[in-house]
Design an enzyme around this catalytic site. Structure first.
Site, short mmCIF file in Angstrom:
data_model
loop_
_atom_site.label_atom_id
_atom_site.label_comp_id
_atom_site.label_asym_id
_atom_site.label_seq_id
_atom_site.Cartn_x
_atom_site.Cartn_y
_atom_site.Cartn_z
N CYS A 194 -5.21 -5.49 6.15
CA CYS A 194 -3.86 -5.22 6.65
C CYS A 194 -3.73 -5.36 8.16
O CYS A 194 -2.62 -5.38 8.69
CB CYS A 194 -3.43 -3.81 6.23
SG CYS A 194 -3.40 -3.57 4.44
N GLU A 229 -4.15 -11.49 3.29
CA GLU A 229 -5.33 -11.35 2.44
C GLU A 229 -5.03 -11.91 1.05
O GLU A 229 -5.72 -11.61 0.09
CB GLU A 229 -5.80 -9.90 2.36
CG GLU A 229 -4.81 -8.90 1.84
CD GLU A 229 -5.37 -7.48 1.82
OE1 GLU A 229 -5.95 -7.10 0.78
OE2 GLU A 229 -5.28 -6.77 2.83
N HIS A 263 0.59 1.28 10.91
CA HIS A 263 0.45 0.61 9.61
C HIS A 263 0.85 1.61 8.52
O HIS A 263 0.43 2.77 8.54
CB HIS A 263 -0.99 0.15 9.40
CG HIS A 263 -1.29 -0.28 7.99
ND1 HIS A 263 -0.57 -1.26 7.36
CD2 HIS A 263 -2.20 0.19 7.08
CE1 HIS A 263 -1.02 -1.40 6.12
NE2 HIS A 263 -2.01 -0.53 5.93
#
Length: 415
Positions: A114, A82, A240
């Site tokens: 993400c 990103e 994550h």
């Protein structure tokens, strides 16, 4: 169908770091939050590092382990990020050129906050599974160099770096369970970056969306594989990791939703199945599209090998906005060596005090998407590169001139 999965993995996680507790005290933050954050250190990007240089530095050691014939088998390059630097030209184009990959390589960039790194990994596995060439490979890189949100609660967990994964039909590290995946996606404005300098973040909404997606994506996985038992089917878990405390909270929430599980059992389960995966993120911080891949690398390096058994790892990736996936891979009992070199590289980084960190952050501030001219400061990188990356030259951004980016290799402390 022949197996497909992860053949090799490497990472570039910076040359310098700041202690998170130093940053808390300097910013006047509530130090009692440290225990919930579970962060130790965070990588600090230098004013000659961008998403391209980090991606190249992560992938180069991996490609150096291939011979010329094997390098020609790389027919796909996907960069998940990103921190893209152009609205049209893919970050992968710079990476492709600097790594010297063949022109017969398909390349593109993936953006979904993400989640982009795991999205790229899953796309690559699917393509290689159906490739006409038996020895086809894909290079996947999850990478980000976030614009620092100084003075906010996000700052202590913002890291920088990249993780590179080689995908092929000789999955020496982990085999993809193709089709074993569940998804959850919906529109939510927990994080937005409408311009190169604006970062709008709702931390409470983001954490709630993360937990909701974990429950729903895992539920979708179970609908596709109804014989799944969360406590029994997965030997390891990788989530994550925006910060390790978020993983601990999400894991606790999911287990509570599955039944009346005693708190002590939840704590023991976290230690047994998740703790190995958060060791590197706790020393690096959130590298956004690369963070779930970093957690997976941490598992590879720290989980105790069992040569007698193939173990399943459940992987959950979340990207704000949002999209998420829960998938599974099978660890190769013979492929786990704990020798990625990441631990040594992290230990070799130089510690910065907060004053030096702020000075570097000030110098990095103008280096954002769309900047036409920029002069990179290579001085600190030249001093630190030989210790952190012995034997491998590091690529750094030398300058930007009229939107044209120019990179240089540092070898033995010299450019």
């Amino acid at each position: 169908m022949k197996p497909v999965g992860i053949e090799d993995i490497s990472a570039y996680l910076g040359l310098a770091y700041v202690e998170v507790d130093d940053l808390f005290r300097a910013r006047g933050m509530d130090t009692s939050r440290m225990a919930n954050l579970m962060m130790r250190r965070k990588t600090v990007a230098l004013p000659c590092e961008d998403v391209v240089s980090c991606a190249v530095n992560a992938a180069r050691p991996l490609l150096d382990r291939l011979d010329d014939r094997e390098l020609e088998t790389v027919e796909l390059l996907v960069v998940g990020t990103e921190s893209g630097i152009d609205l049209s030209k893919s970050t992968a184009t710079w990476v492709h050129e600097l790594l010297g990959l063949p022109r017969t390589c398909r390349l593109f960039e993936v953006k979904q906050a993400c989640y982009a790194g795991v999205a790229a990994l899953q796309l690559a596995a699917a393509q290689i599974a159906t490739a006409s060439r038996e020895d086809a490979r894909a290079l996947v890189i999850g990478c980000d160099v976030p614009r620092l949100m100084r003075g906010t609660t996000a700052e202590p967990s913002q890291g920088a770096g990249a993780v590179a994964v080689l995908v092929g039909r000789q999955p020496t590290l982990a085999k993809a369970e193709l089709g074993a995946a569940g998804y959850c996606s919906f529109d939510v404005t927990d994080v937005r970056r409408p311009t190169s300098t604006d970062h709008i973040w709702d931390p409470d909404l983001s954490l709630m969306s993360y937990v909701e997606c974990l429950r729903a994506a895992y539920g979708d996985y179970v609908r596709r594989r109804p014989d799944t038992d969360f406590l029994e089917s997965f030997d390891h878990l990788v989530f994550h990791t925006p910060f390790p405390g978020a993983v601990r909270g999400a894991h606790r929430s999911l287990l509570r939703s599955l039944g009346r599980i005693p708190p002590q059992q939840i704590t023991e389960d976290f230690s047994r199945r998740l703790e190995d995966s958060i060791r590197y993120p706790a020393q690096v911080g959130n590298i956004y599209a690369g963070t779930t891949l970093l957690a997976l690398l941490s598992l590879f390096d720290h989980a105790k090998a069992d040569p007698a058994a193939t173990r399943r790892v459940g992987i959950f990736s979340y990207g704000s906005g949002c999209s998420s996936e829960f998938c599974s891979y099978l660890l190769n009992p013979a492929g786990q060596t704990g020798s990625s070199g990441v631990a040594d590289a992290l230990a070799a980084r130089v510690r910065l005090d907060v004053a030096a960190y702020d000075e570097i952050a000030d110098a990095c501030d103008p280096l954002c998407a769309g900047v036409a001219d920029f002069e990179g400061d290579l001085s600190l990188a030249q001093k630190l590169a030989p210790a952190v990356s012995p034997g491998h030259p590091l690529t750094m951004l030398e300058h930007i001139d009229g939107h044209e980016r120019h990179y240089v290799q540092l070898t033995g402390g010299q450019s």
